[in-house]
Design a protein around this motif. Structure first.
Motif, mmCIF file in Angstrom:
data_model
loop_
_atom_site.group_PDB
_atom_site.id
_atom_site.type_symbol
_atom_site.label_atom_id
_atom_site.label_comp_id
_atom_site.label_asym_id
_atom_site.label_seq_id
_atom_site.Cartn_x
_atom_site.Cartn_y
_atom_site.Cartn_z
ATOM 1 N N CYS A 146 19.796 19.446 5.449
ATOM 2 C CA CYS A 146 20.018 18.049 5.072
ATOM 3 C C CYS A 146 21.281 17.861 4.230
ATOM 4 O O CYS A 146 21.835 16.757 4.200
ATOM 5 C CB CYS A 146 18.822 17.516 4.295
ATOM 6 S SG CYS A 146 17.338 17.247 5.272
ATOM 7 N N SER A 150 23.242 14.439 4.229
ATOM 8 C CA SER A 150 22.501 13.672 3.233
ATOM 9 C C SER A 150 22.744 12.173 3.345
ATOM 10 O O SER A 150 21.818 11.376 3.202
ATOM 11 C CB SER A 150 22.847 14.163 1.829
ATOM 12 O OG SER A 150 24.246 14.195 1.628
ATOM 13 N N VAL A 153 20.776 10.832 6.393
ATOM 14 C CA VAL A 153 19.348 10.727 6.097
ATOM 15 C C VAL A 153 19.070 9.455 5.320
ATOM 16 O O VAL A 153 18.101 8.735 5.582
ATOM 17 C CB VAL A 153 18.869 11.960 5.300
ATOM 18 C CG1 VAL A 153 17.449 11.759 4.792
ATOM 19 C CG2 VAL A 153 18.954 13.205 6.161
#
Length: 545
Positions: A146, A150, A153
């Motif tokens: 992730c 990031s 997301v």
């Protein structure tokens, strides 16, 4: 010739008097998390000595490595910007994960090992430890993936969904569960709670500029031992844990024997990974919060540090993940710079690796430090609303409902002996099963429900339909709404030879009905989206002021 005066950047003084306040706040927060982990596991029957020697060192190592990394990142930022007021990003044990890992992973695994698998307690403890390692390593790898993504997301999942599920944990687990311990010892507990809330939320200073966390520990701890001296019922230090200096049990994690339990750990990953996702989003929010205070950290670096710290903690036998803390602005307001993270790293790391955490666990009374967790829960809950657009508040509130099912189901079970199923009326059995299905993997359920409601509020009915379709599929496989007491995933059907992997026949009807309900909602929203004006983007949003 240039006669303009030469200016030099101020020298960065990474240690200031404000670091003392910041250090005690961050350090005691982590100590409370470790005490909480050991106390909860001991309550479920795991030997406290085993937890202290095998699980605590690796968990503390994650804090050591993460805070050392953030100390270095702060020095680098100060050198690059020439600013002398840079405050390091705080990192510590993730409190929601502490509750989540204990209640949804470690305790169920231990009970399954001692019950269904008929393992002796010592063997069951190792089995549980290995499952915890698998889950934390998986969380670390997930966060590593992730880290470069990031920002994406953050765009994919609405903040109300992620923070709403976090608010559910904060209210039910982080705030309410410690409150039970506080009111078991009401005199020192209420004193500590009053000091923490007055100083940290009311921002009213204690005499001698004593940090609120230290004041609570000193005053309430003294009162606790006064009650011990008076032999008041129920007042006693924790059961003594044999202190093993330089414990070596945690080093067995590096033999990788835990890899043999990967298959057994798979049913618990749907519970563990949402906690990792929440810390990723929390790390993004922490980065933004620090930027608002003038400290412009790189988001990918922040997420990368917490990912590596979590991964190395898991590989070293740790069972709780690390995360950046929300309180960067508070530590900056205290006057903290970078020394407080360095000091926290050294104290927490050495407590676990050298072995004197057993002494802290023995003599620090829980009601003197648990109010810090209540404060954290209140801060997380309030931040969940403050960081969310007002029109999405109902989604945050909706996310809290599955957590209430967990509370309704598990608290009576802890207080009263189990009752045989044939001694309970049929309607009560159905209510208990319903609460179990609502509470199992409630973090993911909360996220999906809130995500769907945010989509509805924003008139994105097709997205809401897609979320409910995924929710229905997850239900079929027990990722959420599992009817099993162990909260395990299962195939919805299959041949007799796969009996251990297939949903038991007595639960299929209800699981299929849940999945059919989500499918019906999906179809309803798909049809509704075709109604003229149902998805008009031109309609003004609800007031966000």
């Amino acid at each position: 010739m240039n006669d303009s005066p030469v200016t030099t950047a101020p020298r960065y003084r990474w240690a200031r008097s404000g670091d003392i306040n910041a250090f005690f706040g961050l350090m005691l927060d982590n100590v409370a998390g470790l005490i909480l982990m050991v106390s909860l596991l001991a309550a479920f029957g795991m030997p406290a000595a085993f937890v202290v020697e095998t699980m605590v060192p690796g968990t503390a190592l994650g804090v050591l490595l993460g805070d050392l990394a953030f100390f270095y990142v702060a020095l680098r930022l100060a050198r690059r910007t020439g600013r002398d007021d840079v405050t390091a990003m705080p990192l510590g044990l993730d409190t929601p994960s502490t509750f989540g890992m204990v209640y949804f992973v470690l305790a169920p695994a231990f009970q399954d090992a001692t019950g269904r698998l008929q393992m002796p307690v010592a063997e069951a403890a190792v089995y549980t430890w290995h499952i915890g390692i698998v889950c934390v390593v998986a969380c670390g790898l997930f966060k590593l993936i992730c880290a470069p993504l990031s920002e994406r997301v953050r765009r994919w999942v609405p903040r109300a969904a992620l923070l709403g599920s976090l608010a559910a944990i904060a209210l039910v687990l982080i705030s309410f569960m410690p409150l039970m311990e506080i009111f078991r010892f009401p005199v020192p507990g209420l004193i500590a709670l009053a000091i923490v809330l007055t100083s940290l939320i009311g921002r009213i200073r204690l005499p001698l500029r004593l940090p609120g966390t230290v004041g609570a520990l000193v005053v309430a701890g003294t009162m606790y031992y006064v009650m011990v001296t008076l032999q008041m019922p129920g007042y006693a230090p924790h059961e003594a844990v044999e202190t093993t200096w330089m414990p070596s049990g945690w080093l067995d994690a590096w033999t990788f024997a835990w890899t043999a339990r990967i298959g057994d750990a798979l049913p618990y990953l749907p519970v563990a990974l949402p906690f990792a996702l929440v810390t990723v989003v929390g790390g993004i929010d922490c980065t933004e919060s620090a930027a608002a205070g003038g400290d412009q950290y790189d988001t990918r670096t922040v997420i990368g540090v917490e990912a590596v710290a979590t991964l190395l903690a898991g590989l070293s036998g740790g069972v709780i993940q690390t995360t950046p803390y929300i309180g960067h602005p508070a530590y900056k307001a205290m006057g903290g710079r970078a020394a407080y993270t360095l000091a926290t790293a050294l104290v927490i790391g050495s407590a676990g690796l050298v072995g004197y955490f057993g002494v802290l666990y023995r003599w620090i009374p829980a009601p003197a430090v648990y109010p810090i967790l209540v404060f954290i829960g209140l801060e997380i809950s309030s931040q969940s609303f403050l960081a969310t657009p007002r029109r999405h508040y109902p989604a945050v509130a909706l996310a809290c409902l599955p957590a209430l099912a967990f509370l309704a189901l598990h608290m009576p079970g802890r207080m009263m002996p189990a009752v045989a199923a044939d001694q309970v009326a049929a309607d009560v059995q159905r209510d208990l099963l319903t609460m179990r299905m609502l509470s199992n993997s409630f973090i993911l359920t909360s996220l999906l429900w809130a995500w769907a409601l945010v989509a509805v509020i924003d008139r994105r009915l097709l997205l809401a339909a897609a979320v409910f379709a995924v929710t229905g599929v997850f239900t079929l496989f027990g990722v959420i709404h599992s009817p099993a007491t162990t909260n395990s995933v299962a195939l919805p059907f299959g041949p007799q030879a796969w009996a251990g992997m297939v949903l038991p026949a007595e639960h299929r009807g209800l699981v299929y009905e849940y999945a059919a309900g989500y499918l019906a909602v999906t179809i309803l929203l798909l049809l509704w989206a075709k109604v003229p004006g149902a998805s008009r983007a031109t309609d003004p949003p609800l007031h966000d002021g």
